[in-house]
Design a protein around this motif. Structure first.
Motif, short mmCIF file in Angstrom:
data_model
loop_
_atom_site.label_atom_id
_atom_site.label_comp_id
_atom_site.label_asym_id
_atom_site.label_seq_id
_atom_site.Cartn_x
_atom_site.Cartn_y
_atom_site.Cartn_z
N GLN A 1 0.86 -1.13 -0.11
CA GLN A 1 -0.08 -0.10 0.00
C GLN A 1 0.95 1.31 -0.06
O GLN A 1 0.67 2.26 -0.74
N ASP B 1 2.24 1.83 -3.43
CA ASP B 1 0.95 2.29 -4.23
C ASP B 1 0.90 3.62 -3.98
O ASP B 1 0.94 4.58 -5.09
N HIS B 2 0.77 4.20 -2.69
CA HIS B 2 0.65 5.70 -2.48
C HIS B 2 2.00 6.27 -3.02
O HIS B 2 1.74 7.55 -3.59
N GLU B 3 3.10 5.80 -2.97
CA GLU B 3 4.33 6.55 -3.53
C GLU B 3 4.27 6.73 -4.91
O GLU B 3 4.71 7.96 -5.61
N ARG C 1 1.65 6.82 -6.85
CA ARG C 1 0.51 7.71 -7.03
C ARG C 1 0.97 9.17 -6.82
O ARG C 1 0.48 10.02 -7.70
N LEU C 2 1.72 9.26 -5.73
CA LEU C 2 2.27 10.58 -5.32
C LEU C 2 3.26 11.32 -6.35
O LEU C 2 3.41 12.43 -6.79
#
Length: 87
Positions: A47, A50-52, A54-55
């Motif tokens: 997770q 994934d956030h990295e 997207r950022l």
């Protein structure tokens, strides 16, 4: 009830077997808890990755917007100055 002799080899063997069973059950419970923690850690790592990603994508797509805004402001200033000078 008869009291057993604490030095009786059979009583000692039975008590050791009970302790062994208790330890095995405890170790199984701890092992299950550790496996659950490892699974949650893996999910958290996925997770976070994934956030990295997207950022990073948001940061990359935001970069041209600042440039476009600066160019538009400069062009607007240029047109305003041209109009003032042309009067």
């Amino acid at each position: 009830m008869t009291e057993s002799d604490p030095n009786d080899p059979v009583a000692v063997a039975l008590e050791l077997e009970r302790l062994r069973g208790t330890l095995e059950a405890g170790f199984a419970r701890v092992d299950g808890s550790l496996a659950l923690l490892v699974q949650r850690s893996d999910q958290t790592d996925k997770q976070l990755a994934d956030h990295e990603a997207r950022l990073d994508e948001l940061e990359r797509s935001r970069w041209p917007l600042a440039s476009i805004a600066a160019l538009t402001a400069t062009a607007g200033l240029g047109f305003a100055m041209w109009e003032i000078v042309s009067r």
